[in-house]
Design an enzyme around this catalytic site. Structure first.
Site, PDB file in Angstrom:
ATOM      1  CB  CYS A   1      39.145  48.466  38.004  1.00  0.00           C
ATOM      2  SG  CYS A   1      39.722  49.952  37.135  1.00  0.00           S
TER       3      CYS A   1
ATOM      4  CG  HIS B   1      34.504  49.651  36.058  1.00  0.00           C
ATOM      5  ND1 HIS B   1      34.334  49.854  37.405  1.00  0.00           N
ATOM      6  CD2 HIS B   1      35.744  50.103  35.759  1.00  0.00           C
ATOM      7  CE1 HIS B   1      35.428  50.419  37.907  1.00  0.00           C
ATOM      8  NE2 HIS B   1      36.291  50.585  36.920  1.00  0.00           N
TER       9      HIS B   1
ATOM     10  CD  GLU C   1      31.116  48.506  37.834  1.00  0.00           C
ATOM     11  OE1 GLU C   1      31.581  49.641  37.673  1.00  0.00           O
ATOM     12  OE2 GLU C   1      31.777  47.446  37.604  1.00  0.00           O
TER      13      GLU C   1
END
Length: 382
Positions: free
Chosen positions: A271, A354, A356
């Site tokens: 990011c 993202h 995760e």
């Protein structure tokens, strides 16, 4: 359920709304974006990348899941407020400790409901991300307009100074185990230094799951110190985290990252970190009309030719001509913007979205294991 007080919203395009407040009271100024996630509003609100922003949730019903102390993405909330269609103070979840409204009030974040979020979202899509002011105290449109006109814009504020850790610390926790109702502490064989621009705990957990022990350091950490540590084999790689605001504000951080790049230290970035690498390489970022925010964005992995449904939270993107120095590994299928890069002459991987997935789908988490395998190959070649 407590009686909700009135609140008023004024946007810089002149739109004015009357709503209800279920979070913190007062008057707050920030940039408004919309998020299309269907769940995970605690993780969204506590993501430090939302510092200085109001988040309009397109999911109309919010509150029934409540909130707890375990699922915080950061130590506190830096978002200005959460906007939704309908809010329910009553919560029904076995892990919930308190209502979402209580959670927002304890973290000084506004909660606004009773507003047509479809109309608001369409306005953002038409006009782009805008500055706005929300108040539970001031109902005058003219007064709100004047207050907004005198306020700083989000691109003029360095929110990294607020969200980055002030002291270095180590992180050892992996994925959540529903058998023990706690986060695991797996064994690790590699070490990575994570530079904190507003790092989410979900990212730290995925790094630990991939076999890294993680040392988190402030954004002010000097490259010379890190380069010396890498040469002395104190760690194996550097991670550049997510974070809020305009990356071009961070000129001093970009200068330090340039030194890390030239030292040929393996780097993984997500990011904001992805954008800072681009700037350090001499490729300026640009602002998207209303950004990518949500848990349902399709991204093509050009290495596998598979489509990954991803979690996203960014307003800026890297330029297309960066292909001169990097290979594109991921592409956003909504607008064909670049989502992932592997640099040609440097041991650097970076992702815009993202992987995760806190919250969101887990289809992109393999990138953490892939980077760990890459680090193993680097260690073996030394």
């Amino acid at each position: 359920m407590q009686e909700l007080q009135k609140a008023w919203i004024y946007l810089e395009n002149g739109d004015f709304y009357e709503a209800r407040s279920f979070g913190a009271s007062g008057s707050y100024v920030g940039e408004i974006v919309f998020n299309t996630s269907l769940s995970g509003y605690q993780e969204i609100s506590s993501d430090p990348s939302y510092a200085g922003q109001f988040v309009c949730l397109t999911m109309p019903e919010i509150g029934i899941v409540g909130a707890n102390n375990q699922d915080m993405e950061y130590v506190k909330i830096y978002a200005k407020g959460i906007i939704c269609r309908n809010y329910n103070e009553f919560f029904s979840n076995f892990r919930a400790d308190f209502s979402f409204g209580e959670f927002l009030r304890a973290n000084n974040c506004m909660g606004i409901c009773g507003i047509d979020t479809r109309k608001l979202t369409k306005s953002i899509r038409t006009n782009g991300s805008m500055m706005m002011i929300a108040s539970s105290e001031i109902s005058s449109k003219d007064e709100l307009k004047e207050m907004l006109s005198k306020s700083k814009r989000i691109e003029d504020i360095n929110y990294i100074e607020e969200v980055s850790t002030k002291e270095a610390y180590n992180y050892y926790f992996g994925k959540f185990d529903f058998n023990t109702m706690a986060y695991e502490t797996p064994n690790t064989s590699k070490k990575i230094v994570a530079i904190d621009f507003g790092i989410k705990r979900s990212i730290l957990q995925q790094l630990v799951n991939a076999g890294f022990s993680v040392s988190v350091v402030p954004n002010t950490t000097k490259a010379s110190k890190l380069i010396e540590g890498y040469k002395n084999s104190e760690f194996d790689a550097i991670f550049l985290s997510n974070g809020p605001g305009d990356p071009q504000v961070l000129s001093s951080e970009v200068a330090e990252i340039s030194s890390l790049i030239e030292a040929k230290i393996p780097i993984f970035a997500i990011c904001l970190g992805h954008q800072l690498i681009s700037l350090a390489m001499g490729y300026p970022t640009y602002k998207l009309p209303f950004g990518h925010h949500g848990g349902n964005h399709p991204v093509k992995n050009t290495l596998t030719n598979k489509i990954e449904i991803t979690a996203q939270n960014h307003n800026y993107s890297v330029p297309d001509d960066i292909v001169k120095i990097a290979d594109i590994t991921h592409v956003n299928l909504f607008d064909n913007t670049i989502e992932g890069l592997k640099y040609k002459d440097y041991p650097i991987y970076s992702l815009q979205h993202h992987p995760e997935a806190g919250p969101g789908p887990l289809e992109s988490t393999a990138i953490f294991r892939e980077f760990a395998e890459f680090i193993n190959s680097v260690k073996c070649s030394k």
